[in-house]
Structures are given as C-alpha cells and as structure tokens.
Motif scaffolding. Structure first.
Motif, PDB file in Angstrom:
ATOM      1  N   THR A  49       0.963  -1.237   0.162  1.00  0.00           N
ATOM      2  CA  THR A  49      -0.068   0.018   0.041  1.00  0.00           C
ATOM      3  C   THR A  49       0.975   1.208  -0.012  1.00  0.00           C
ATOM      4  O   THR A  49       0.718   2.416  -0.883  1.00  0.00           O
ATOM      5  CB  THR A  49      -0.823  -0.123   1.175  1.00  0.00           C
ATOM      6  OG1 THR A  49      -1.655  -1.110   1.161  1.00  0.00           O
ATOM      7  CG2 THR A  49      -1.690   1.347   1.304  1.00  0.00           C
ATOM      8  N   LEU A  50       1.701   1.368   0.776  1.00  0.00           N
ATOM      9  CA  LEU A  50       2.474   2.508   1.065  1.00  0.00           C
ATOM     10  C   LEU A  50       3.547   2.735  -0.093  1.00  0.00           C
ATOM     11  O   LEU A  50       3.679   3.905  -0.406  1.00  0.00           O
ATOM     12  CB  LEU A  50       3.329   2.516   2.149  1.00  0.00           C
ATOM     13  CG  LEU A  50       2.777   2.480   3.471  1.00  0.00           C
ATOM     14  CD1 LEU A  50       3.543   2.451   4.804  1.00  0.00           C
ATOM     15  CD2 LEU A  50       1.833   4.189   3.636  1.00  0.00           C
ATOM     16  N   SER A  52       3.106   1.952  -2.958  1.00  0.00           N
ATOM     17  CA  SER A  52       2.028   2.457  -4.291  1.00  0.00           C
ATOM     18  C   SER A  52       1.767   3.923  -4.151  1.00  0.00           C
ATOM     19  O   SER A  52       1.932   4.606  -5.160  1.00  0.00           O
ATOM     20  CB  SER A  52       0.821   1.650  -4.269  1.00  0.00           C
ATOM     21  OG  SER A  52      -0.092   2.166  -5.178  1.00  0.00           O
ATOM     22  N   ASP A  53       1.498   4.303  -2.706  1.00  0.00           N
ATOM     23  CA  ASP A  53       1.352   5.621  -2.610  1.00  0.00           C
ATOM     24  C   ASP A  53       2.453   6.477  -2.953  1.00  0.00           C
ATOM     25  O   ASP A  53       2.489   7.615  -3.318  1.00  0.00           O
ATOM     26  CB  ASP A  53       0.717   5.818  -0.918  1.00  0.00           C
ATOM     27  CG  ASP A  53      -0.565   5.367  -0.884  1.00  0.00           C
ATOM     28  OD1 ASP A  53      -1.233   4.946  -1.592  1.00  0.00           O
ATOM     29  OD2 ASP A  53      -1.024   5.694   0.344  1.00  0.00           O
ATOM     30  N   ASP A  56       3.454   7.466  -6.358  1.00  0.00           N
ATOM     31  CA  ASP A  56       2.717   8.606  -6.663  1.00  0.00           C
ATOM     32  C   ASP A  56       3.202   9.715  -6.206  1.00  0.00           C
ATOM     33  O   ASP A  56       3.563  10.956  -6.799  1.00  0.00           O
ATOM     34  CB  ASP A  56       1.225   8.498  -6.209  1.00  0.00           C
ATOM     35  CG  ASP A  56       0.241   7.587  -6.956  1.00  0.00           C
ATOM     36  OD1 ASP A  56       0.391   7.066  -7.961  1.00  0.00           O
ATOM     37  OD2 ASP A  56      -0.490   7.223  -6.205  1.00  0.00           O
ATOM     38  N   MET A  62       1.006  12.881  -6.192  1.00  0.00           N
ATOM     39  CA  MET A  62       0.655  13.023  -4.798  1.00  0.00           C
ATOM     40  C   MET A  62       1.377  14.041  -3.886  1.00  0.00           C
ATOM     41  O   MET A  62       2.667  14.155  -4.014  1.00  0.00           O
ATOM     42  CB  MET A  62       0.773  11.817  -4.002  1.00  0.00           C
ATOM     43  CG  MET A  62       0.369  11.677  -2.497  1.00  0.00           C
ATOM     44  SD  MET A  62       0.537  10.161  -1.572  1.00  0.00           S
ATOM     45  CE  MET A  62       1.783  10.506  -0.681  1.00  0.00           C
ATOM     46  N   TYR A 333       1.732   9.536   8.238  1.00  0.00           N
ATOM     47  CA  TYR A 333       1.129   9.434   7.080  1.00  0.00           C
ATOM     48  C   TYR A 333      -0.019   8.160   7.064  1.00  0.00           C
ATOM     49  O   TYR A 333      -1.147   8.437   6.811  1.00  0.00           O
ATOM     50  CB  TYR A 333       1.936   9.405   5.867  1.00  0.00           C
ATOM     51  CG  TYR A 333       1.221   9.155   4.637  1.00  0.00           C
ATOM     52  CD1 TYR A 333       0.377  10.024   3.781  1.00  0.00           C
ATOM     53  CD2 TYR A 333       1.229   7.678   4.067  1.00  0.00           C
ATOM     54  CE1 TYR A 333       0.036   9.616   2.539  1.00  0.00           C
ATOM     55  CE2 TYR A 333       0.560   7.457   2.965  1.00  0.00           C
ATOM     56  CZ  TYR A 333      -0.079   8.354   2.238  1.00  0.00           C
ATOM     57  OH  TYR A 333      -0.837   8.038   0.938  1.00  0.00           O
ATOM     58  N   TYR A 334       0.709   7.012   7.347  1.00  0.00           N
ATOM     59  CA  TYR A 334      -0.196   5.808   7.448  1.00  0.00           C
ATOM     60  C   TYR A 334      -1.303   5.799   8.437  1.00  0.00           C
ATOM     61  O   TYR A 334      -2.495   5.658   8.121  1.00  0.00           O
ATOM     62  CB  TYR A 334       0.812   4.512   7.716  1.00  0.00           C
ATOM     63  CG  TYR A 334      -0.127   3.262   7.651  1.00  0.00           C
ATOM     64  CD1 TYR A 334      -0.445   2.477   6.664  1.00  0.00           C
ATOM     65  CD2 TYR A 334      -0.238   2.852   9.190  1.00  0.00           C
ATOM     66  CE1 TYR A 334      -1.214   1.444   6.878  1.00  0.00           C
ATOM     67  CE2 TYR A 334      -1.310   1.726   9.147  1.00  0.00           C
ATOM     68  CZ  TYR A 334      -1.601   1.011   8.176  1.00  0.00           C
ATOM     69  OH  TYR A 334      -2.368  -0.148   8.404  1.00  0.00           O
ATOM     70  N   LYS A 337      -4.182   8.469   7.374  1.00  0.00           N
ATOM     71  CA  LYS A 337      -5.132   7.794   6.033  1.00  0.00           C
ATOM     72  C   LYS A 337      -5.561   6.725   6.298  1.00  0.00           C
ATOM     73  O   LYS A 337      -6.687   6.534   5.816  1.00  0.00           O
ATOM     74  CB  LYS A 337      -3.854   7.860   4.761  1.00  0.00           C
ATOM     75  CG  LYS A 337      -4.713   7.384   3.583  1.00  0.00           C
ATOM     76  CD  LYS A 337      -3.810   7.589   2.268  1.00  0.00           C
ATOM     77  CE  LYS A 337      -4.715   7.119   1.026  1.00  0.00           C
ATOM     78  NZ  LYS A 337      -4.095   7.390   0.065  1.00  0.00           N
ATOM     79  N   TYR A 338      -5.003   5.763   6.928  1.00  0.00           N
ATOM     80  CA  TYR A 338      -5.681   4.337   7.105  1.00  0.00           C
ATOM     81  C   TYR A 338      -6.147   3.976   8.300  1.00  0.00           C
ATOM     82  O   TYR A 338      -6.711   2.790   8.356  1.00  0.00           O
ATOM     83  CB  TYR A 338      -4.594   3.261   6.445  1.00  0.00           C
ATOM     84  CG  TYR A 338      -4.166   3.406   4.949  1.00  0.00           C
ATOM     85  CD1 TYR A 338      -5.078   3.315   3.944  1.00  0.00           C
ATOM     86  CD2 TYR A 338      -2.893   4.157   4.434  1.00  0.00           C
ATOM     87  CE1 TYR A 338      -4.746   3.573   2.716  1.00  0.00           C
ATOM     88  CE2 TYR A 338      -2.668   4.335   3.296  1.00  0.00           C
ATOM     89  CZ  TYR A 338      -3.521   3.961   2.256  1.00  0.00           C
ATOM     90  OH  TYR A 338      -3.239   4.273   0.995  1.00  0.00           O
TER      91      TYR A 338
END
Length: 640
Positions: A49-50, A52-53, A56, A62, A333-334, A337-338
């Motif tokens: 997940t991270l 991929s982020d 960006d 991003m 950040y994680y 966001k999540y």
C-alpha cells in the motif's frame, strides 16, 4: 467459528494444526522472506500500500502531506536512483575507509573520538543515552559492549555447529566486499583474518541473549571517573566532554565483565586487529547504501542466517531504507490515512476495558498480599496508553534536511548526515527529562510494546486490523486476537522484568518478600513449562522466553475473562482466533536463529501451550485425559 478451513477432528489433539494445518500446507514462503503468516501478511500488505502511494509521491501526482514528507520524498528519490548508485559504486564509502586507514595510533583516534561516534564509525564500546532505571524521569548515560559478527556469543562455542557453519559464510562475504572496494585478494583475506581474531576476543566477555533477557541486571551504575580510569587506551573524559558538554558523575554500565576485560581486548598489541575489525564493520554496514552489486553481496550472510532464498527486490529495499530513516513520518501518514481518529478511540476504549478487567483480577488474586495489590493497582492506573499514531511527529524529524538529486545530493552522504543528527540528538538528551510522548515504534509497524521505564503501552495502527481486530469479527474473535495482545502488553508490567519497576518507571521493589518469593516460584514454573520443548530440531530456552511467556499467559487469561463478559460470547471463536493470529511458516534456519536469540517462544508453541493452562479450553472442546492437548492440572501455570 469458521468451520470451512478448520479440521475439528484435530482440535483435541493439536489446536494449532487443526486451525492452521490447511493454511500451512498451501502457504508458500516468498523467496525474499524467511517466514510468512498472520503478522507477515499484514506487514506485506502495508508495504504494498505505502509503496504504491509513494510511487505517486515520486511521480508528483501526490503532494507531500507536510515538510517532513517532502524531505522523505527527496531521500526516497535518491534511494530509487539505481543507475546513479551503480555508477557511484564504492566511491561514497572510500572516505570513511580512508579515515580508518589513516589512524596510526590510539592518539590519532583519541583526537577525533567524539566525531568518530557522531559519524557512525565503529568503536569497541558503545555509549548512549536512555532513561535512568532508578530515576526514570531523567535520561542517563549508558556504556555497553559492541555487537559481534555472529548473532550471539553462544555461536562462538566450539560445540555450536551453527557458528562453525556461519563464520566462513561471513568471512567469504566480507572478503568479496573488500575486493569490490579495491583491496587486493591477499589484503582482504588478512583484514578478515585479523578482524575475526579481534571479534572472537570480544565474544567471551559480552552478554548472551539469555543474560540480556533479565534486563534489570544491566543496571550497574559507576562513577564516570571510575570507568574512564579503567580504560587505558581511550581518553573517555575528553570523549564524553565533547559529546555531552561535561563529565557526568555517573554512567550505567550494562556489562561490567566486558569493561573488566577491556584492556586485555584493546591494547597496543591488538591495535591493528581493532582497525581491521572497524574496516569490516564499516564495509558490511554500508553495503546496502551502495550499488545493487554491493547490496546483493552484502546480504549473503543475513540470507544464510535466515534461510531467505533471494535478496529483497531493489525497489522494496529502497523503500525500507528511506522509510526506515523517516519511520515516524511514514507512520504519521499511514495512521492518519488508513486508521483515523474513530478507530483510534474505539481501540483506546478497548484498552481501558482490558485494564479494568486486569484490575478486577488483581483484586481477586488469591496469592498477593493487600499492600502489594494496592501498589499493583496504582501501577495499573498510572499506565499511559498510546493507540494508532502519535498526535504529532517527533520534532527530531524536523531536523532531517536532504540534499536532493537536483542539488547534487547522493544517498550515502544524506544517510550519513541524518545519522549524525540522530546521534547528536541522542547525546543531547543526557540529564534532561524523559519525553514520554515519543513512540519507539511507528504507526505502520505490525507490533505492540510495553515500556517499563515509562509505564506505557503502545499499539500502532498497523496491528489493529484482521485477524487481530475487525468490526466484521465477533467480540470473542476480537478478544482472542487484539484483546489478548492488549492484555499481553499490560501483563508485561507484571512479568519477571516489568514487576521490578514501579508506577513511575523506576527500578524499585514494591513487593512484600513473601509475595515476591511466590511470584518467583510461579515464574520458575513458567520456565519449566517451556524449557526443553523440541522445535525445529532444537529446544526452547525457558529462561530466555520467560517474560514473554508470562505476558502471553496473563494476556490470554485476561482476554478470556473479557470475552466471557460479552453478550455474544463464543469461546470456540476466541480460542480459534488465538491460534489463527500465530499461524506461521518459516525456514528452518530462521526458526533456529529465533530459538537462539528471540525472547519470544516459537509462534506455534505460543498458540499451543498457553491454552492448556486454561480450564475453559478443556470445557469448550471437551478435552480429556489421553487427548493430545490435555495437560494435568498440577502442571498448568496460572500467574495473572
């Protein structure tokens, strides 16, 4: 209970296999892993997940969430510039190696000793700043031994076949790295021979993992003058003056026997060996910052140690490198966001609930005296709770300034600069109040911890998901997962180590003699329950794993009581999810490594043994004498 993948006919004989057998049969350990399973699946999904982020982020689609993330982006950009790293080859490392080569005497080294430490170069001792065990509100100076080439001193025993197998692999890897840096073959061999001799001279005088597991024994305060006078060849007074601005009255020596032997290890006769030991440590420690060839070769030993078939992919290694340095920034950040504030509050409420259950259990405890109970409850009610992610990023990270690619920056020098900031910051904490708001884990870490010196429990966001915790799961499943983990961390406040610290985090005996004697006997029973259990061709060390086993036992029984208090209680769900969270498939090499150095028992035994101590397990699955999961009542261990 999820019956689709559980062999119910096996539960009475082998809970772990009944729940996880089908998964184990079909699971494949990825080539760049030493294990796979519940924890690792979460870990891998978060990485995916991270990454991929952050792809960006690098592409510019991003926007960095804050200034710290903008600095992280620059470092990540450098880490993923594989072409430049390959072009640079060994060049970034050469100045550090030359600095070691240029040292011709102890006088040369003493003239730059403080900066040597700030620069991250190796020394045959270590100094650092942590909370004072006896006055946990303030930070104290600690002195310790260096690490050895092999994972534990036990590997240096002549009877240990693992050491005899692993040292040649380590030697071959380092010789190859040295030739890649520019040393001739015979030079490289001589450096490694000499470095190994020095390393072997250190090994008998350092603590084993088992010795370190009883960490209160690391508290050995001395006057700084006493320690400095002990050491012949290093000017420790000038050294510490430059690092903290004065000569401290006290230093806490974690391994006195190492410093007692120091002058036999480090002297004029061993100076050349010490230098070569520094060269080996520097080359090995830097390989992951250089070209892909260096990274691949530099990982040979760790892959042999863990049984990994292949190196981590370059892209993932670059992510680990950058995210490791900016861990709290990435975690912030994680978490935001999540995870979010609502889940943070939900889990916080669950922790409070578990603390309340624990308090009732202490109140009804039948072997603690009233005064000890009172102090235990005071400690419990003083427990600080951190859930999800910190409210703010640690201000230390605001000091991380990266010279980006566009300004001619390179990965090696930026990492070195960040390490300097971190080291200076650490020494700058000396004699100052401990900041208990700082987390030792980032929010994207699939783990949790209890700190006895701070009396705080921390549950990062990453572990707060299925199978540990989910709104989709029943309350019993959640208590068998995250509930047991939460209560496990609470139990660490009352394990063989944590029980020696009071509500303020000070090493302070708050027990009556009679209660402590009884607790020590129960701890011995826990040691006996696990000691000598066969696993992966070796045996479990009950002394090494006792603190975690006490925490597992307390956590599981406490979570069980909480589950029984819910309207939708289903104890089969509870025990099945407990077994589920420990499902693991690992290489034999990794299993054997953990048996040597890890304070946790093997995951399968954590799932399997602890339930046998609980009467409700026998009732739930109708386990009787003669069944594989049966344990006679007199052998069951119940502490909390």
């Amino acid at each position: 209970m999820r019956k689709d993948n559980i062999d119910e006919s096996l539960i009475k004989d082998d809970l772990y296999q009944a729940v996880n057998g089908e998964w184990i049969k079909n699971a494949t350990i990825p080539g760049d892993h030493s294990s796979t399973g519940g924890f690792m699946d979460l870990f891998d999904n978060i990485d995916k997940t991270l990454m991929s982020d952050f792809d960006d982020l690098l592409k510019g689609t991003m926007t960095p969430a804050n200034d710290d993330m903008a600095e992280f982006k620059k470092l990540y950009d450098l880490a993923t510039d594989f072409a430049k790293r390959d072009d640079d080859g060994a060049e970034p490392l050469k100045k550090d190696l030359q600095r070691i080569e240029d040292v011709k005497s102890f006088d040369d080294l003493n003239a730059q000793l403080a900066d040597w430490t700030i620069s991250g170069l190796p020394l045959p001792f270590g100094f650092g700043v942590e909370a004072d065990m006896k006055n946990a509100k303030f930070n104290a100076l600690y002195a310790s031994s260096p690490s050895t080439f092999l994972p534990d001193k036990t590997y240096y025993d002549k009877q240990n076949p693992a050491g005899a197998k692993l040292m040649p692999i380590f030697r071959d890897m380092v010789q190859q790295l040295l030739t890649m840096v520019g040393y001739e073959e015979d030079q490289a061999k001589n450096i490694v021979d000499s470095a190994e001799e020095f390393d072997r001279s250190i090994a008998p005088h350092v603590n084993s993992a088992e010795e370190n597991a009883d960490f209160t024994k690391m508290y050995n305060p001395k006057t700084y003058a006493e320690l400095a006078a002990k050491i012949d060849k290093f000017d420790l007074v000038s050294y510490i003056n430059e690092l903290v601005g004065t000569t401290p009255d006290q230093v806490i020596v974690t391994e006195p026997k190492f410093f007692d032997a120091f002058n036999d290890i480090v002297n004029d006769d061993t100076f050349a060996k010490m230098k070569n030991w520094m060269i080996v440590r520097t080359v090995k420690g830097s390989a992951g910052l250089l070209s892909e060839e260096f990274r691949q070769v530099g990982g040979i030993f760790s892959r042999a140690l863990s049984g990994k078939k292949e190196a981590t992919k370059p892209e993932k290694a670059a992510y680990y490198l950058a995210a490791g340095l900016f861990d709290q920034v990435v975690g912030d950040y994680y978490g935001r966001k999540y995870f979010g504030e609502k889940a943070k509050q939900d889990v916080h409420d669950m922790v409070v609930k578990m603390i309340n259950v624990y308090e009732k259990r202490i109140q009804s405890n039948d072997w603690l005296g009233d005064d000890t109970k009172k102090m235990a409850i005071t400690k419990l009610n003083s427990l600080a709770i951190h859930v999800g992610y910190p409210d703010e990023i640690n201000p230390l990270y605001h000091q991380f300034k990266v010279v980006g690619k566009e300004d001619g920056g390179d990965l090696y020098s930026n990492v070195e600069a960040i390490d300097r900031v971190v080291t200076k910051h650490n020494f700058g904490k000396w004699n100052k109040p401990v900041d208990k708001s700082i987390w030792d884990m980032s929010a994207n870490t699939v783990n949790a911890y209890y700190s006895p010196l701070e009396n705080v429990i921390v549950f990062p966001a990453a572990i707060l998901q299925a199978p540990f915790y989910s709104l989709e799961q029943s309350s019993s499943q959640n208590f068998g997962g995250i509930g047991a983990v939460i209560a496990h961390e609470i139990s660490h406040a009352f394990d063989n180590n944590g029980s020696q610290f009071d509500q303020d985090g000070n090493l302070n005996n708050w027990w009556s003699d009679e209660d402590h004697k009884h607790f020590d006997q129960l701890a011995q029973n826990m040691i006996k329950e696990f000691d000598g259990l066969e696993f992966a061709g070796q045996k479990v060390n009950g002394k090494l794993t006792v603190s975690e086993n006490i925490a597992d036992a307390g956590g599981l029984s406490c979570a069980l009581e909480a589950a029984k208090g819910e309207d939708d209680v289903n104890l089969a769900d509870f025990f099945v999810n407990w077994a589920t969270i420990w499902r693991t498939k690992a290489t034999e090499e990794y299993q054997q490594l953990l048996l040597s150095i890890d304070v946790h028992a093997p995951a399968e035994l954590r799932a399997q043994v602890q339930v046998k101590n609980l009467e409700d397990f026998y009732k739930t699955f109708d386990v009787k004498e003669g069944d594989g999961m049966f344990m006679p009542k007199e052998d069951r261990v119940n502490i909390w």
